[in-house]
Design a protein around this motif. Sequence first.
Motif, PDB file in Angstrom:
ATOM      1  N   UNK A   1      -2.974  13.901  -1.617  1.00 56.69           N
ATOM      2  CA  UNK A   1      -1.536  14.040  -1.427  1.00 56.69           C
ATOM      3  C   UNK A   1      -0.780  13.769  -2.728  1.00 56.69           C
ATOM      4  N   UNK A   2      -1.231  12.761  -3.497  1.00 55.55           N
ATOM      5  CA  UNK A   2      -0.562  12.393  -4.743  1.00 55.55           C
ATOM      6  C   UNK A   2      -0.958  13.309  -5.901  1.00 55.55           C
ATOM      7  N   UNK A   3      -2.024  14.084  -5.703  1.00 55.33           N
ATOM      8  CA  UNK A   3      -2.476  14.992  -6.761  1.00 55.33           C
ATOM      9  C   UNK A   3      -3.171  14.289  -7.900  1.00 55.33           C
ATOM     10  N   UNK A   4      -3.881  13.172  -7.588  1.00 56.11           N
ATOM     11  CA  UNK A   4      -4.621  12.439  -8.624  1.00 56.11           C
ATOM     12  C   UNK A   4      -6.060  12.231  -8.168  1.00 56.11           C
TER      13      UNK A   4
ATOM     14  N   UNK B   1       5.010   4.985 -18.436  1.00 53.14           N
ATOM     15  CA  UNK B   1       5.765   5.076 -19.693  1.00 53.14           C
ATOM     16  C   UNK B   1       5.569   3.821 -20.536  1.00 53.14           C
ATOM     17  N   UNK B   2       5.575   2.649 -19.871  1.00 49.41           N
ATOM     18  CA  UNK B   2       5.347   1.383 -20.587  1.00 49.41           C
ATOM     19  C   UNK B   2       3.969   1.385 -21.238  1.00 49.41           C
ATOM     20  N   UNK B   3       2.946   1.795 -20.491  1.00 49.81           N
ATOM     21  CA  UNK B   3       1.577   1.801 -21.015  1.00 49.81           C
ATOM     22  C   UNK B   3       1.446   2.747 -22.201  1.00 49.81           C
ATOM     23  N   UNK B   4       2.096   3.906 -22.116  1.00 48.05           N
ATOM     24  CA  UNK B   4       2.000   4.874 -23.216  1.00 48.05           C
ATOM     25  C   UNK B   4       2.642   4.327 -24.485  1.00 48.05           C
ATOM     26  N   UNK B   5       3.769   3.613 -24.335  1.00 42.79           N
ATOM     27  CA  UNK B   5       4.405   3.002 -25.498  1.00 42.79           C
ATOM     28  C   UNK B   5       3.540   1.860 -26.049  1.00 42.79           C
ATOM     29  N   UNK B   6       3.009   1.028 -25.157  1.00 44.95           N
ATOM     30  CA  UNK B   6       2.254  -0.157 -25.572  1.00 44.95           C
ATOM     31  C   UNK B   6       0.923   0.234 -26.218  1.00 44.95           C
ATOM     32  N   UNK B   7       0.237   1.200 -25.617  1.00 45.98           N
ATOM     33  CA  UNK B   7      -1.100   1.578 -26.086  1.00 45.98           C
ATOM     34  C   UNK B   7      -1.080   2.752 -27.057  1.00 45.98           C
ATOM     35  N   UNK B   8       0.100   3.367 -27.229  1.00 47.03           N
ATOM     36  CA  UNK B   8       0.266   4.496 -28.153  1.00 47.03           C
ATOM     37  C   UNK B   8      -0.742   5.613 -27.847  1.00 47.03           C
ATOM     38  N   UNK B   9      -0.818   5.946 -26.559  1.00 48.60           N
ATOM     39  CA  UNK B   9      -1.718   7.026 -26.121  1.00 48.60           C
ATOM     40  C   UNK B   9      -1.200   7.586 -24.805  1.00 48.60           C
ATOM     41  N   UNK B  10      -1.592   8.828 -24.518  1.00 49.58           N
ATOM     42  CA  UNK B  10      -1.212   9.419 -23.235  1.00 49.58           C
ATOM     43  C   UNK B  10      -2.032   8.758 -22.126  1.00 49.58           C
ATOM     44  N   UNK B  11      -1.395   8.538 -20.983  1.00 43.64           N
ATOM     45  CA  UNK B  11      -2.062   7.871 -19.856  1.00 43.64           C
ATOM     46  C   UNK B  11      -2.343   8.890 -18.746  1.00 43.64           C
ATOM     47  N   UNK B  12      -3.586   8.897 -18.267  1.00 39.79           N
ATOM     48  CA  UNK B  12      -3.952   9.706 -17.112  1.00 39.79           C
ATOM     49  C   UNK B  12      -4.151   8.755 -15.927  1.00 39.79           C
ATOM     50  N   UNK B  13      -3.231   8.768 -14.942  1.00 40.42           N
ATOM     51  CA  UNK B  13      -3.327   7.794 -13.830  1.00 40.42           C
ATOM     52  C   UNK B  13      -4.367   8.201 -12.784  1.00 40.42           C
ATOM     53  N   UNK B  14      -5.062   7.206 -12.251  1.00 38.45           N
ATOM     54  CA  UNK B  14      -6.016   7.367 -11.158  1.00 38.45           C
ATOM     55  C   UNK B  14      -5.599   6.420 -10.024  1.00 38.45           C
ATOM     56  N   UNK B  15      -5.858   6.801  -8.786  1.00 40.54           N
ATOM     57  CA  UNK B  15      -5.553   5.946  -7.636  1.00 40.54           C
ATOM     58  C   UNK B  15      -6.635   4.881  -7.480  1.00 40.54           C
TER      59      UNK B  15
ATOM     60  N   UNK C   1      -2.654   0.957  -8.735  1.00 38.83           N
ATOM     61  CA  UNK C   1      -2.353   0.914  -7.305  1.00 38.83           C
ATOM     62  C   UNK C   1      -1.333   1.996  -6.952  1.00 38.83           C
ATOM     63  N   UNK C   2      -0.413   2.264  -7.872  1.00 34.67           N
ATOM     64  CA  UNK C   2       0.594   3.305  -7.650  1.00 34.67           C
ATOM     65  C   UNK C   2       0.587   4.274  -8.835  1.00 34.67           C
ATOM     66  N   UNK C   3      -0.220   5.341  -8.752  1.00 32.35           N
ATOM     67  CA  UNK C   3      -0.304   6.284  -9.874  1.00 32.35           C
ATOM     68  C   UNK C   3       0.969   7.111 -10.072  1.00 32.35           C
ATOM     69  N   UNK C   4       1.948   6.964  -9.158  1.00 31.98           N
ATOM     70  CA  UNK C   4       3.231   7.647  -9.316  1.00 31.98           C
ATOM     71  C   UNK C   4       4.303   6.758  -9.945  1.00 31.98           C
ATOM     72  N   UNK C   5       3.907   5.545 -10.360  1.00 31.05           N
ATOM     73  CA  UNK C   5       4.852   4.606 -10.967  1.00 31.05           C
ATOM     74  C   UNK C   5       5.118   5.050 -12.409  1.00 31.05           C
TER      75      UNK C   5
ATOM     76  N   UNK D   1       0.839  -1.201   0.000  1.00 35.94           N
ATOM     77  CA  UNK D   1       0.000   0.000   0.000  1.00 35.94           C
ATOM     78  C   UNK D   1       0.871   1.247   0.000  1.00 35.94           C
ATOM     79  N   UNK D   2       0.491   2.233  -0.844  1.00 36.12           N
ATOM     80  CA  UNK D   2       1.194   3.506  -0.849  1.00 36.12           C
ATOM     81  C   UNK D   2       1.034   4.201   0.486  1.00 36.12           C
ATOM     82  N   UNK D   3       2.005   5.029   0.827  1.00 32.58           N
ATOM     83  CA  UNK D   3       1.979   5.688   2.125  1.00 32.58           C
ATOM     84  C   UNK D   3       2.053   7.201   1.976  1.00 32.58           C
ATOM     85  N   UNK D   4       1.548   7.898   2.997  1.00 36.47           N
ATOM     86  CA  UNK D   4       1.760   9.330   3.161  1.00 36.47           C
ATOM     87  C   UNK D   4       2.834   9.465   4.235  1.00 36.47           C
ATOM     88  N   UNK D   5       3.815  10.378   4.078  1.00 39.91           N
ATOM     89  CA  UNK D   5       4.806  10.562   5.142  1.00 39.91           C
ATOM     90  C   UNK D   5       4.120  10.729   6.497  1.00 39.91           C
TER      91      UNK D   5
END
Length: 570
Positions: A60-63, A116-130, A107-111, A1-5
């Motif tokens: 906190x993650x801005x998503x 980058x892998x998804x954008x190359x594979x799907x040939x589209x910009x990715x908008x991450x959600x938590x 699970x980790x929108x900051x990954x 699980x992602x953490x907040x400081x």
Amino acid sequence: MLQIPPAKLKEVLIKDNLIAADNFDVFSKEAGRMNQDLVEILISRGVMTREYFYGILAQYLGVERANLSKYPINEELLKKLPADLARQKRVVIFNQEADGALDAAMEDPNDLGTIEFLERYLKARIKPFLATKDDLNKGFMIYSQRLSEDFKKIIKENIETSLQQGKTTAAEEAAKEMPVVAIVDNFLLYAISLRASDIHIEILEDNVLLRFRIDGILHEIIRISKEIHPALIARLKLLGGLKLDEHFKPQDGHFRYKAGTELIDVRVAVMPTIYGEKAEMRLLPATQKPLSLTELGILEEDVKIIEENIKKSYGMILVTGPTGSGKTTTLYAILNILNRPEVNIITIEDPIEYNIKYINQTQVNPQAGITFANGLRAILRQDPNIVMVGEIRDEETADIAVQAALTGHLIVSSLHTNDAPTAIPRLIDMKIPPFLIAAVLNSIIAQRLVRKICLKCIESFTPPPELIVSLKTQFEEMNLLKRFKASKVLYRGRGCSICNNTGYYGRLAIFEVLNVDEEIRRLIVEHNFSLDVLTRTTREKGMITMFEDGLRKAEMGMTTIEEVLRVIRE
């Protein structure tokens, strides 16, 4: 699980008046001592809910939150990413923005590597959600429809290959051959993808039947050739560490299975039947954490009763219900609250389902002479404060547990009964004198598991008159007519791809909590003890029955009336 400081989390919780600074520091030290996430400790202690944490984590993650129970999943977009990649990367593509960007629940929108892998594979910009684990599972369920076809095709191909080899290969050798290995792997992967809790392999007169238990209900999955059965059972025995040449005695074993990034503990039980050996596999997440009482679904007033009783330094707390009703999960939730530096907690279990740091856990092992009864005797020589007995099964265990509760120990255990009041005559039937039962019992928690309404296809409806009459009759039979209120709105699931058209997804528990006070103690020790009088008294004193708890949860849109009635009447 992602953490907040921790410092940031502390600041937010104090600002929202959820905790004092000193208490936060105490929980922080406790998390370090127990080697648990601070977030899990705060949730289990009721400081915050998991939903609240994900809300502040997203900020906190801005998503944004990927609440897939509310956001519709575009199935065409989801399938652009293959199922194996989706599970490996822990991501679900669920929508497309107006500018062409793909919405990805992660699970980790900051990954950044995965993005980058998804954008190359799907040939589209990715908008991450938590996303939470439940969010991702809702997406993975859609993959399961296609997986069903692939599963049956793969099984058929491997069975044909195995049958050709089986003409010259002994079952023990066939257990190590690739076709049988692939068949068992596919059984397990398919069951995990469907969230099955159990796999049943049953030998019939003409074929072998494979069934999965999903959300408490058994579903037939496939029938396969009877000729593959010996190699299949041999493979399971090999994995579970059982004797391959023993075919006439029940055997139990276990092994750990890795599905992607998920570790699953598999308990294997094999027993002889009229046509051959039947195998059952119980699937348990290897990394599951104990839940809080609130996360279990216990309502606030009952949580207070339980918390007051577990603060006592001696006595007995019982969790009751039929097999598979979630009793062990409740026992672990209680132990997690009690796990403090100043107490010595020891358990005797069969099996050990969760491993909790700083709790001394003992596995029942009849072959080594460790039973519940003599294991409990040994535990009492280890200077324990709190003892968990996985289950009170016999008179000897019941007697030792009661004596331990009388002599300054807090005993937490489970018992097989239909409801909370019935636990008392069950103990009397085990030859425990009523005056001792009255002296040691603190509280009794009874529970059952009901299926949850699928949040993707949930809808409200006005209950028909015949349903209102049926509910009123049920209340009357339980002497609860004064507490009957007709619901104006109820909820149900229409059925969709997420829930496999059942209208249900996942399970939750319904509870009743009997607080053993002085009046209840007097009823227990009366010469002409009556279960009917005891039950009537507990209800007059305001105890919320499992039926009423289920109705509350049905009115809240968590389950259905039909599901509550099904479980209560079983």
